[in-house]
Motif scaffolding. Structure first.
Motif, mmCIF file in Angstrom:
data_model
loop_
_atom_site.group_PDB
_atom_site.id
_atom_site.type_symbol
_atom_site.label_atom_id
_atom_site.label_comp_id
_atom_site.label_asym_id
_atom_site.label_seq_id
_atom_site.Cartn_x
_atom_site.Cartn_y
_atom_site.Cartn_z
ATOM 1 N N ALA A 91 -34.565 5.435 -26.512
ATOM 2 C CA ALA A 91 -35.085 4.853 -27.754
ATOM 3 C C ALA A 91 -36.607 5.014 -27.812
ATOM 4 O O ALA A 91 -37.285 5.040 -26.784
ATOM 5 C CB ALA A 91 -34.722 3.381 -27.828
ATOM 6 N N TYR A 92 -37.145 5.121 -29.036
ATOM 7 C CA TYR A 92 -38.597 5.243 -29.213
ATOM 8 C C TYR A 92 -39.304 3.921 -28.923
ATOM 9 O O TYR A 92 -40.427 3.892 -28.465
ATOM 10 C CB TYR A 92 -38.925 5.662 -30.649
ATOM 11 N N TYR A 93 -38.655 2.816 -29.231
ATOM 12 C CA TYR A 93 -39.270 1.504 -29.087
ATOM 13 C C TYR A 93 -38.410 0.636 -28.184
ATOM 14 O O TYR A 93 -37.195 0.781 -28.136
ATOM 15 C CB TYR A 93 -39.406 0.811 -30.452
ATOM 16 N N ALA A 94 -39.054 -0.284 -27.482
ATOM 17 C CA ALA A 94 -38.332 -1.213 -26.624
ATOM 18 C C ALA A 94 -39.103 -2.521 -26.566
ATOM 19 O O ALA A 94 -40.331 -2.536 -26.704
ATOM 20 C CB ALA A 94 -38.172 -0.633 -25.222
ATOM 21 N N LEU A 95 -38.393 -3.617 -26.370
ATOM 22 C CA LEU A 95 -39.034 -4.912 -26.168
ATOM 23 C C LEU A 95 -39.330 -5.055 -24.682
ATOM 24 O O LEU A 95 -38.459 -4.824 -23.849
ATOM 25 C CB LEU A 95 -38.114 -6.041 -26.639
ATOM 26 N N ALA A 96 -40.558 -5.381 -24.364
ATOM 27 C CA ALA A 96 -40.952 -5.507 -22.962
ATOM 28 C C ALA A 96 -42.148 -6.441 -22.853
ATOM 29 O O ALA A 96 -42.821 -6.739 -23.839
ATOM 30 C CB ALA A 96 -41.301 -4.134 -22.389
ATOM 31 N N THR A 97 -42.413 -6.921 -21.642
ATOM 32 C CA THR A 97 -43.557 -7.805 -21.426
ATOM 33 C C THR A 97 -44.811 -7.022 -21.065
ATOM 34 O O THR A 97 -45.893 -7.575 -21.003
ATOM 35 C CB THR A 97 -43.258 -8.801 -20.301
ATOM 36 N N LYS A 98 -44.684 -5.718 -20.798
ATOM 37 C CA LYS A 98 -45.841 -4.868 -20.517
ATOM 38 C C LYS A 98 -45.545 -3.462 -21.028
ATOM 39 O O LYS A 98 -44.409 -3.132 -21.354
ATOM 40 C CB LYS A 98 -46.160 -4.846 -19.025
ATOM 41 N N GLN A 99 -46.571 -2.636 -21.097
ATOM 42 C CA GLN A 99 -46.430 -1.260 -21.567
ATOM 43 C C GLN A 99 -45.498 -0.484 -20.647
ATOM 44 O O GLN A 99 -45.632 -0.542 -19.424
ATOM 45 C CB GLN A 99 -47.807 -0.577 -21.620
ATOM 46 N N LEU A 100 -44.562 0.230 -21.227
ATOM 47 C CA LEU A 100 -43.636 1.048 -20.456
ATOM 48 C C LEU A 100 -44.172 2.470 -20.358
ATOM 49 O O LEU A 100 -44.787 2.964 -21.292
ATOM 50 C CB LEU A 100 -42.260 1.063 -21.124
ATOM 51 N N GLU A 101 -43.926 3.095 -19.222
ATOM 52 C CA GLU A 101 -44.366 4.474 -19.050
ATOM 53 C C GLU A 101 -43.453 5.414 -19.823
ATOM 54 O O GLU A 101 -42.247 5.209 -19.888
ATOM 55 C CB GLU A 101 -44.345 4.850 -17.568
ATOM 56 N N GLY A 102 -44.057 6.420 -20.410
ATOM 57 C CA GLY A 102 -43.273 7.393 -21.162
ATOM 58 C C GLY A 102 -42.849 8.554 -20.295
ATOM 59 O O GLY A 102 -43.369 8.777 -19.207
ATOM 60 N N ARG A 103 -41.867 9.270 -20.780
ATOM 61 C CA ARG A 103 -41.386 10.469 -20.105
ATOM 62 C C ARG A 103 -41.153 11.543 -21.144
ATOM 63 O O ARG A 103 -41.030 11.263 -22.330
ATOM 64 C CB ARG A 103 -40.052 10.204 -19.410
ATOM 65 N N LYS A 104 -41.055 12.754 -20.672
ATOM 66 C CA LYS A 104 -40.703 13.848 -21.563
ATOM 67 C C LYS A 104 -39.273 13.614 -22.056
ATOM 68 O O LYS A 104 -38.396 13.230 -21.285
ATOM 69 C CB LYS A 104 -40.797 15.176 -20.820
#
Length: 120
Positions: A91-104
């Motif tokens: 998914a492009y967006y997610a609920l989280a308590t901190k920034q999530l790392e992106g991947r290719k």
């Protein structure tokens, strides 16, 4: 169109309307957000190829297409489309308590073809 473009154009209009009067007014982010809310301007993501379609060309071609289709029975007229099914895509967006790392993004997919004749 970007918010910065709207702010710049608003400054130009203010200058045209009131000249070089010494106004302390700045078109802040808050002003921009209220302006967009008043005019119901929202941010949309572009996708698809619908912008490439010229409706006049379609309207001109429809009578010829309909004339050709009259030579066939409803059961012999099919509509088919294909779609890529990206089954590993996150998914492009997610609920989280901190920034999530992106991947290719994973491009692995299945091609799904859907087909139906004109009488269902």
């Amino acid at each position: 169109m970007t918010g910065e473009m709207i702010q710049t154009k608003a400054k130009e209009f203010l200058k045209k309307m009131y000249g070089d009067a010494n106004f302390e007014f700045n078109f802040s982010i808050g002003w921009l957000e209220r302006f967009k809310a008043r005019l119901e301007i929202n941010s949309y993501r572009r996708f698809g190829e619908s912008g490439l379609i010229v409706m006049e060309n379609i309207e001109d071609a429809l009578p010829q297409i309909r004339a050709k289709l009259e030579n066939f029975d409803w059961r012999d007229i099919y509509n088919m489309d294909e779609k890529g099914l990206f089954y590993h895509l996150q998914a492009y967006y997610a609920l989280a308590t901190k920034q999530l790392e992106g991947r290719k993004k994973d491009k692995e997919r299945h091609i799904v073809m859907v087909c139906c004749n004109d009488d269902g």
